[in-house]
Design an enzyme around this catalytic site. Sequence first.
Site, PDB file in Angstrom:
ATOM      1  N   GLY A  46       0.837  -1.191   0.000  1.00  0.00           N
ATOM      2  CA  GLY A  46       0.000   0.000   0.000  1.00  0.00           C
ATOM      3  C   GLY A  46       0.871   1.240   0.000  1.00  0.00           C
ATOM      4  O   GLY A  46       2.023   1.200   0.451  1.00  0.00           O
ATOM      5  N   GLN A  51       3.227   9.943   1.028  1.00  0.00           N
ATOM      6  CA  GLN A  51       4.491   9.197   1.101  1.00  0.00           C
ATOM      7  C   GLN A  51       5.398   9.457  -0.105  1.00  0.00           C
ATOM      8  O   GLN A  51       6.575   9.123  -0.069  1.00  0.00           O
ATOM      9  CB  GLN A  51       4.217   7.690   1.196  1.00  0.00           C
ATOM     10  CG  GLN A  51       3.577   7.285   2.505  1.00  0.00           C
ATOM     11  CD  GLN A  51       3.406   5.784   2.568  1.00  0.00           C
ATOM     12  OE1 GLN A  51       2.410   5.250   2.085  1.00  0.00           O
ATOM     13  NE2 GLN A  51       4.378   5.082   3.128  1.00  0.00           N
ATOM     14  N   CYS A  93       5.974   0.022   7.468  1.00  0.00           N
ATOM     15  CA  CYS A  93       5.610   1.146   6.603  1.00  0.00           C
ATOM     16  C   CYS A  93       6.843   1.574   5.829  1.00  0.00           C
ATOM     17  O   CYS A  93       7.928   1.684   6.411  1.00  0.00           O
ATOM     18  CB  CYS A  93       5.094   2.294   7.473  1.00  0.00           C
ATOM     19  SG  CYS A  93       4.663   3.760   6.525  1.00  0.00           S
ATOM     20  N   LEU A  94       6.671   1.800   4.522  1.00  0.00           N
ATOM     21  CA  LEU A  94       7.813   2.202   3.697  1.00  0.00           C
ATOM     22  C   LEU A  94       8.395   3.539   4.158  1.00  0.00           C
ATOM     23  O   LEU A  94       9.557   3.821   3.901  1.00  0.00           O
ATOM     24  CB  LEU A  94       7.394   2.293   2.223  1.00  0.00           C
ATOM     25  CG  LEU A  94       6.976   0.957   1.576  1.00  0.00           C
ATOM     26  CD1 LEU A  94       6.376   1.192   0.207  1.00  0.00           C
ATOM     27  CD2 LEU A  94       8.151  -0.013   1.500  1.00  0.00           C
ATOM     28  N   HIS A 135      -4.491   1.616   7.336  1.00  0.00           N
ATOM     29  CA  HIS A 135      -3.131   2.161   7.464  1.00  0.00           C
ATOM     30  C   HIS A 135      -2.931   3.301   6.455  1.00  0.00           C
ATOM     31  O   HIS A 135      -2.406   4.361   6.806  1.00  0.00           O
ATOM     32  CB  HIS A 135      -2.130   1.018   7.228  1.00  0.00           C
ATOM     33  CG  HIS A 135      -0.693   1.419   7.223  1.00  0.00           C
ATOM     34  ND1 HIS A 135       0.223   0.916   8.127  1.00  0.00           N
ATOM     35  CD2 HIS A 135       0.016   2.251   6.414  1.00  0.00           C
ATOM     36  CE1 HIS A 135       1.418   1.431   7.865  1.00  0.00           C
ATOM     37  NE2 HIS A 135       1.324   2.236   6.837  1.00  0.00           N
ATOM     38  N   GLU A 136      -3.364   3.086   5.206  1.00  0.00           N
ATOM     39  CA  GLU A 136      -3.143   4.105   4.167  1.00  0.00           C
ATOM     40  C   GLU A 136      -4.011   5.341   4.407  1.00  0.00           C
ATOM     41  O   GLU A 136      -3.555   6.462   4.195  1.00  0.00           O
ATOM     42  CB  GLU A 136      -3.404   3.525   2.768  1.00  0.00           C
ATOM     43  CG  GLU A 136      -2.516   2.339   2.383  1.00  0.00           C
ATOM     44  CD  GLU A 136      -1.039   2.532   2.682  1.00  0.00           C
ATOM     45  OE1 GLU A 136      -0.546   3.672   2.624  1.00  0.00           O
ATOM     46  OE2 GLU A 136      -0.379   1.521   3.003  1.00  0.00           O
ATOM     47  N   HIS A 139      -2.458   7.664   6.788  1.00  0.00           N
ATOM     48  CA  HIS A 139      -1.431   8.525   6.190  1.00  0.00           C
ATOM     49  C   HIS A 139      -2.026   9.842   5.694  1.00  0.00           C
ATOM     50  O   HIS A 139      -1.373  10.885   5.752  1.00  0.00           O
ATOM     51  CB  HIS A 139      -0.761   7.825   4.992  1.00  0.00           C
ATOM     52  CG  HIS A 139       0.378   6.923   5.362  1.00  0.00           C
ATOM     53  ND1 HIS A 139       1.514   7.375   6.000  1.00  0.00           N
ATOM     54  CD2 HIS A 139       0.580   5.600   5.144  1.00  0.00           C
ATOM     55  CE1 HIS A 139       2.358   6.352   6.172  1.00  0.00           C
ATOM     56  NE2 HIS A 139       1.816   5.261   5.667  1.00  0.00           N
TER      57      HIS A 139
HETATM   58 NI    NI Z   1       2.645   3.359   5.670  1.00  0.00          NI
END
Ligand code: NI
Length: 166
Positions: A46, A51, A93-94, A135-136, A139
């Site tokens: 995701g 991000q 998370c990236l 989660h997304e 963000h």
């Molecule tokens: Ni994330």
Amino acid sequence: MGVLDIKTIPDKVLRVKAKEVENINGEIAKLAKDMLDTMYEAPGIGLAAPQVGRSLRLIVFDIWHTEEKPNPHILINPVITAKEGEELGEEGCLSVPGIRAEVKRSFAVEVKGYDLNEREVVLQADGLLARVIQHEIDHLDGILFIDRLSKIKRELIKKRIKRNIK
Ligand code: NI
């Protein structure tokens, strides 16, 4: 293919409430496709526009690694309209490299948003897919998964992050 730079903590763009997408135009379509390329390349399941440094309410996701073939999703201005149950599950998370932790999320969600053709999309998801969506969307509100941990865990992880950044 357009692989974008992934912003990591403590980048401020990750902490801002993202703006609604007002026009679903070619620019948004390109951004969404580049985000999918970036997500698959990472690899991740995701990605949210903040991000990649764009403070817009746009997310992409695909839990491809648990399925037979890729099934990319793009959701514009997503809103969770119903939730059910609770489940603890591990997340990373990236934008928070090197950290994984168990996070409590709703087990199932219904989410509404728009696709690139300006059609309204309603999606029902549970398990991992529901987790990724929550989660997304976090963000888009400047929330990271580490914010959802208990205070003790959060402090421990903050220390670890500080060491990693130095
Ligand atoms: Ni994330």
